[in-house]
Structure formats: C-alpha cells, structure tokens
Motif scaffolding. Structure first.
Motif, PDB file in Angstrom:
ATOM      1  N   ALA A  59      49.051  45.429  94.454  1.00  0.00           N
ATOM      2  CA  ALA A  59      49.398  44.933  95.792  1.00  0.00           C
ATOM      3  C   ALA A  59      48.873  43.514  95.999  1.00  0.00           C
ATOM      4  O   ALA A  59      49.535  42.683  96.640  1.00  0.00           O
ATOM      5  CB  ALA A  59      48.845  45.870  96.872  1.00  0.00           C
ATOM      6  N   ASP A  60      47.712  43.230  95.443  1.00  0.00           N
ATOM      7  CA  ASP A  60      47.161  41.876  95.555  1.00  0.00           C
ATOM      8  C   ASP A  60      48.013  40.879  94.765  1.00  0.00           C
ATOM      9  O   ASP A  60      48.239  39.748  95.207  1.00  0.00           O
ATOM     10  CB  ASP A  60      45.713  41.833  95.041  1.00  0.00           C
ATOM     11  CG  ASP A  60      44.734  42.559  95.966  1.00  0.00           C
ATOM     12  OD1 ASP A  60      45.178  43.056  97.031  1.00  0.00           O
ATOM     13  OD2 ASP A  60      43.544  42.638  95.618  1.00  0.00           O
ATOM     14  N   ILE A  61      48.498  41.299  93.592  1.00  0.00           N
ATOM     15  CA  ILE A  61      49.355  40.416  92.791  1.00  0.00           C
ATOM     16  C   ILE A  61      50.653  40.124  93.554  1.00  0.00           C
ATOM     17  O   ILE A  61      51.128  38.987  93.594  1.00  0.00           O
ATOM     18  CB  ILE A  61      49.654  41.051  91.410  1.00  0.00           C
ATOM     19  CG1 ILE A  61      48.354  41.233  90.620  1.00  0.00           C
ATOM     20  CG2 ILE A  61      50.632  40.172  90.622  1.00  0.00           C
ATOM     21  CD1 ILE A  61      48.525  42.077  89.360  1.00  0.00           C
ATOM     22  N   GLY A  62      51.212  41.167  94.172  1.00  0.00           N
ATOM     23  CA  GLY A  62      52.451  40.981  94.937  1.00  0.00           C
ATOM     24  C   GLY A  62      52.263  40.018  96.094  1.00  0.00           C
ATOM     25  O   GLY A  62      53.095  39.131  96.344  1.00  0.00           O
ATOM     26  N   TRP A  63      51.158  40.173  96.806  1.00  0.00           N
ATOM     27  CA  TRP A  63      50.843  39.267  97.922  1.00  0.00           C
ATOM     28  C   TRP A  63      50.677  37.838  97.405  1.00  0.00           C
ATOM     29  O   TRP A  63      51.273  36.894  97.922  1.00  0.00           O
ATOM     30  CB  TRP A  63      49.570  39.741  98.619  1.00  0.00           C
ATOM     31  CG  TRP A  63      49.055  38.827  99.678  1.00  0.00           C
ATOM     32  CD1 TRP A  63      48.450  37.610  99.488  1.00  0.00           C
ATOM     33  CD2 TRP A  63      49.108  39.019 101.094  1.00  0.00           C
ATOM     34  NE1 TRP A  63      48.115  37.049 100.693  1.00  0.00           N
ATOM     35  CE2 TRP A  63      48.500  37.880 101.697  1.00  0.00           C
ATOM     36  CE3 TRP A  63      49.593  40.050 101.924  1.00  0.00           C
ATOM     37  CZ2 TRP A  63      48.377  37.751 103.082  1.00  0.00           C
ATOM     38  CZ3 TRP A  63      49.459  39.912 103.307  1.00  0.00           C
ATOM     39  CH2 TRP A  63      48.866  38.782 103.865  1.00  0.00           C
ATOM     40  N   LYS A  64      49.859  37.705  96.360  1.00  0.00           N
ATOM     41  CA  LYS A  64      49.508  36.360  95.910  1.00  0.00           C
ATOM     42  C   LYS A  64      50.705  35.627  95.304  1.00  0.00           C
ATOM     43  O   LYS A  64      50.853  34.410  95.494  1.00  0.00           O
ATOM     44  CB  LYS A  64      48.352  36.414  94.903  1.00  0.00           C
ATOM     45  CG  LYS A  64      47.835  35.033  94.531  1.00  0.00           C
ATOM     46  CD  LYS A  64      46.474  35.091  93.871  1.00  0.00           C
ATOM     47  CE  LYS A  64      45.976  33.693  93.538  1.00  0.00           C
ATOM     48  NZ  LYS A  64      44.598  33.699  93.014  1.00  0.00           N
ATOM     49  N   ALA A  65      51.566  36.366  94.591  1.00  0.00           N
ATOM     50  CA  ALA A  65      52.734  35.720  93.972  1.00  0.00           C
ATOM     51  C   ALA A  65      53.601  35.060  95.043  1.00  0.00           C
ATOM     52  O   ALA A  65      54.163  33.983  94.827  1.00  0.00           O
ATOM     53  CB  ALA A  65      53.547  36.751  93.188  1.00  0.00           C
ATOM     54  N   LEU A  66      53.694  35.722  96.200  1.00  0.00           N
ATOM     55  CA  LEU A  66      54.461  35.120  97.294  1.00  0.00           C
ATOM     56  C   LEU A  66      53.629  34.070  98.029  1.00  0.00           C
ATOM     57  O   LEU A  66      54.132  32.995  98.385  1.00  0.00           O
ATOM     58  CB  LEU A  66      54.923  36.220  98.268  1.00  0.00           C
ATOM     59  CG  LEU A  66      55.728  35.754  99.469  1.00  0.00           C
ATOM     60  CD1 LEU A  66      56.973  34.976  99.040  1.00  0.00           C
ATOM     61  CD2 LEU A  66      56.133  36.951 100.342  1.00  0.00           C
ATOM     62  N   ALA A  67      52.349  34.357  98.235  1.00  0.00           N
ATOM     63  CA  ALA A  67      51.499  33.462  99.032  1.00  0.00           C
ATOM     64  C   ALA A  67      51.423  32.052  98.431  1.00  0.00           C
ATOM     65  O   ALA A  67      51.473  31.058  99.158  1.00  0.00           O
ATOM     66  CB  ALA A  67      50.087  34.049  99.158  1.00  0.00           C
ATOM     67  N   VAL A  68      51.311  31.969  97.103  1.00  0.00           N
ATOM     68  CA  VAL A  68      51.161  30.643  96.491  1.00  0.00           C
ATOM     69  C   VAL A  68      52.426  29.811  96.688  1.00  0.00           C
ATOM     70  O   VAL A  68      52.375  28.579  96.789  1.00  0.00           O
ATOM     71  CB  VAL A  68      50.779  30.731  94.996  1.00  0.00           C
ATOM     72  CG1 VAL A  68      49.489  31.505  94.828  1.00  0.00           C
ATOM     73  CG2 VAL A  68      51.876  31.335  94.148  1.00  0.00           C
ATOM     74  N   ASN A  69      53.562  30.500  96.752  1.00  0.00           N
ATOM     75  CA  ASN A  69      54.829  29.805  96.993  1.00  0.00           C
ATOM     76  C   ASN A  69      54.989  29.420  98.463  1.00  0.00           C
ATOM     77  O   ASN A  69      55.439  28.320  98.780  1.00  0.00           O
ATOM     78  CB  ASN A  69      55.997  30.682  96.544  1.00  0.00           C
ATOM     79  CG  ASN A  69      56.191  30.599  95.051  1.00  0.00           C
ATOM     80  OD1 ASN A  69      56.733  29.614  94.571  1.00  0.00           O
ATOM     81  ND2 ASN A  69      55.726  31.586  94.318  1.00  0.00           N
TER      82      ASN A  69
END
Ligand code: ADP
Ligand code: MG
Length: 322
Positions: A59-69
């Motif tokens: 879930a953290d990877i999913g959040w971060k992948a979008l957040a950095v963009n």
C-alpha cells in the motif's frame, strides 16, 4: 492471469470523471482536455531496491508511486486529472496488487484522479506512473523565472524522508521510547504528501518552482541553472521537524535537510513585494511555508552556517548514476 490483475486494479481505483470518455479496457484511453486549459504531463519510475527498500508495504508503494508524480504536477502548478500505470511484477501476486491498489486509490481519490489505463508485465518489481493535469494557458510554474532579489521559500519540513531511510536501516529496538519519532520519519519517507494545493496557489505568484525529490541543494540548483542565477540560503532558517531534531545531532539533521532526497516539498522563489501574500495564502491552506534565503547574482547554491560562515557543500544531494 494478467486480465484478473487488471480487473482487480480497475475495480479498486474507480473514480468517475466526465472528461474520461473511455478508460481502462480498450486499446487506449480517450480523454477530453477541458477547453481553455493546457495539459501538463509527467512520468516517474520506482524500482524496488533503488527507490524503495525491499519489504516496503504494498500500500505504501502504491501511494508513493502516485505521490512522486503528483509532486511533479504540484511543482508546475497543475491540477491533476488522469494517470497511467505500468506495473512490472515478479509474479501474479494478488495480495500485492490489492495492497498496491488500495494505497494508490487512497491518494488518487483524494484528488479526484482517474486511473485510465496502463500495462501489466512480468519482471523485477518496477512501477511507472504517468500523470496528466491541467493548467491555465501560459500559467504553468517552471524552474526558469527566478530573479535576483526574490525570496527563496520551501513548504513543510526538510530532511525527514532521508532520516526515515536512515532509521529504517538501523536495527530497531521495539521497546525504544523514541520508536514513535522514527515512525513519523519513516512515514514521511513512505507516504509523502504532494503539495498540490500549494502549487496551484503559487500560480501567478512564484517566479520559479521545483519539487524537492533529490535534496534541497540539488533541486534549488536546478532553479539556479534554469533561471541563470545563484541562491544563498541560511542553515538556521531551514525548517526541520521535532522528530528529526530529537533523533539526530545538528550536523546530521543539517545534512539530511540540505542533501536528503524524497521529501517532495516545494522550493520556490517569490518577488519581495508578493512575499507576505504568498506566505498568508499557503498558511491559509494549512501548508507550512518558510523563507530560507534569497536569489543572488552568479551561479549555484551557497549555504551560510549559523555562525555566518559559508559551508562547503560538496555533496549536492542524490545524483543518479553518480
Ligand atoms: P494491450 O495488449 O492492447 O496493450 P493490455 O492487455 O495491456 O492491452 O491492457 C488491457 C487494458 O487494461 C488497457 O485498457 C490497458 O490500458 C489497461 N491496463 C493494463 N494494465 C493496467 C494497469 N496496471 N493499470 C491500469 N490499467 C491497465
Ligand atoms: Mg499491454
């Protein structure tokens, strides 16, 4: 196999938008850019072991992948609308995809962003997200445009994510009374908050803007190069969190704040006559904002220490392929 994963992602990320004429399921998405808006697009890739440690929660990877963009769109002053997701997975791991989609959707839905397509392939865990946002014509914030005499500001606090990564790499003692502080820093690493409302509020106000992904020195350095100016910042003014200051000595905390990556705060320049208004606007949005220095003639970023000396800043943040 692949179909089930795509269907799972589609179901878990639903976000109805009138401007999505055709979303996931066909050979391409069909999207309607609102009349009178320009499209801002960005893409970033996260590779396991490079951009996040193995064992990071799905879930953290999913959040971060979008957040950095989304942070890139924030830095442009753009309002997010759509995303594409290219997911490369070692195996058809349903539990991972469920967790990933949950983290991705949580952030996407809070910004009414629709996932409109992507690609799913097998290979070492790698996630690419492309985001699309709107900006009024000619109003996108850029790295160019900083002028001598402008103030330099940042949102939020600096160095938390780099300290969080450092904390992760230490062996943690569960009974440690400072575990809560470490959790805060690790949260800043894994769940960054893209500064979208701040970025939008800076349109027409900031003279230049960048998001801090590779460290303040490196990213402010990009503004300097693009704008043909230099910058001076005061170490004493750098905003640093109570957790960072409690867990690290001054030298380490300063190093993290200047050169640590992954904060995803905004760094921007503002003409002196607009400074007070900009600070008030961002504060009203609940976004911390701090003046850390000024734009000067010349090139590069100089840092003045608390005792007025110029610091040697020979480590300009995280350099890819360095
Ligand atoms: P094609 O072979 O035509 O590229 P795919 O089987 O790769 O089609 O994808 C089928 C549909 O699912 C397309 O609309 C594509 O955009 C979407 N899709 C594939 N993978 C993902 C993903 N990880 N996230 C979102 N949409 C996806
Ligand atoms: Mg495909």
């Amino acid at each position: 196999m692949e179909f089930d994963l795509i269907e799972l992602i589609r179901q878990r990320t639903t976000q109805p938008r009138d401007d999505v004429r055709l979303g996931i399921g066909d050979d391409a998405a069909v999207l309607a850019v609102p009349a009178g808006q320009e499209l801002a697009v960005a893409i970033d890739t996260l590779v396991e072991g490079v951009h996040f440690p193995p064992g990071t929660a799905a879930a953290d990877i999913g959040w971060k992948a979008l957040a950095v963009n989304l942070s890139d769109l924030a830095a442009m002053g753009a309002n997010p609308a759509w995303a594409l997701l290219a997911l490369t997975l070692p195996s058809a791991d349903v539990a991972f995809v469920e967790g990933f989609a949950e983290g991705f959707a949580k952030l996407a839905q809070s910004h009414r962003l629709a996932l409109v397509g992507g690609d799913t392939t097998r290979g070492p865990l790698t996630i690419s997200v492309a985001v699309h946002g709107f900006v009024p014509p000619g109003k996108a914030l850029t790295r160019a445009g900083a002028r001598v005499g402008d103030a330099v500001l940042v949102t939020g606090t600096l160095g938390d994510a780099a300290a969080g990564l450092h904390a992760l790499q230490q062996s943690l003692d569960d009974g440690d009374s400072r575990a809560g502080l470490r959790e805060f820093l690790i949260g800043r690493l894994n769940l960054p908050t893209p500064r979208l409302s701040a970025g939008a509020a800076l349109r027409g106000q900031a003279s230049a803007c960048v998001d801090i992904s590779d460290g303040l020195l490196a990213d402010l350095g990009h503004i300097c190069v693009a704008s043909g100016v230099g910058a001076e910042i005061d170490a004493a003014l750098l905003p640093r969190s109570p957790a960072l200051m409690a867990l690290y000595d001054e030298a380490s905390a300063l190093q993290f704040a200047l050169s640590g990556g992954d904060d995803y705060e905004l760094c921007f320049s503002v003409p002196a006559q607009r400074l007070a208004d900009v600070q008030a606007d961002l504060s009203r949005l609940g976004c911390g904002v701090t003046k850390i220095g000024r734009i000067v003639e010349g090139a590069g970023v100089r840092v003045r220490s608390t005792d007025g000396e110029w610091l040697a800043t020979d480590r300009p943040g995280w350099e890819h392929f360095a």
